[in-house]
Design a protein around this motif. Structure first.
Motif, PDB file in Angstrom:
ATOM      1  N   GLY A 169      62.147  74.030 -81.688  1.00  0.00           N
ATOM      2  CA  GLY A 169      62.366  72.687 -82.200  1.00  0.00           C
ATOM      3  C   GLY A 169      61.714  72.387 -83.530  1.00  0.00           C
ATOM      4  N   ALA A 170      61.132  73.377 -84.201  1.00  0.00           N
ATOM      5  CA  ALA A 170      60.520  73.154 -85.518  1.00  0.00           C
ATOM      6  C   ALA A 170      61.609  72.802 -86.525  1.00  0.00           C
ATOM      7  N   PRO A 171      61.296  71.956 -87.502  1.00  0.00           N
ATOM      8  CA  PRO A 171      62.307  71.570 -88.496  1.00  0.00           C
ATOM      9  C   PRO A 171      62.805  72.769 -89.301  1.00  0.00           C
ATOM     10  N   VAL A 172      64.120  72.875 -89.425  1.00  0.00           N
ATOM     11  CA  VAL A 172      64.750  73.965 -90.163  1.00  0.00           C
ATOM     12  C   VAL A 172      65.775  73.352 -91.096  1.00  0.00           C
ATOM     13  N   ARG A 173      65.800  73.838 -92.337  1.00  0.00           N
ATOM     14  CA  ARG A 173      66.786  73.346 -93.292  1.00  0.00           C
ATOM     15  C   ARG A 173      68.196  73.650 -92.823  1.00  0.00           C
ATOM     16  N   GLY A 174      69.058  72.651 -92.873  1.00  0.00           N
ATOM     17  CA  GLY A 174      70.452  72.857 -92.520  1.00  0.00           C
ATOM     18  C   GLY A 174      70.766  72.626 -91.045  1.00  0.00           C
TER      19      GLY A 174
END
Length: 92
Positions: A15-20
């Protein structure tokens, strides 16, 4: 013990923020507070708890899927049962 298991060993998605991606990283992770095998994701999840603007994003990720919901409820239940057992008068 269940609370520690939920935070550090329970099988959940990262669930870590990922681009796109709006829903974040979909890799398997161990524990609510830990990230997946990518070292940077572990730091991103820690930053989500420290920075005030990111806490809401972290909390919304706790109930993102079935596994996360089950682990979050187990952690909350064990915390509450520990309070009731250790502090007299809380159950009233």
């Amino acid at each position: 013990m269940v609370l520690l298991w939920s935070f550090f060993q329970a099988p959940v998605t990262c669930g870590a923020p990922v681009r796109g991606r709006m829903d974040g990283c979909r890799n398997n992770a161990t524990g609510i507070l830990m990230g997946c095998h990518i070292h940077q994701h572990r730091w991103q999840k820690l930053k989500m708890l420290i920075f005030r603007r990111r806490v809401r994003e972290f909390c919304s990720g706790l109930f993102s899927d079935g596994k996360g919901t089950l682990v979050t409820l187990a952690a909350a239940g064990s915390f509450l049962s520990g309070l009731v057992a250790l502090i007299p008068g809380v159950a009233v």
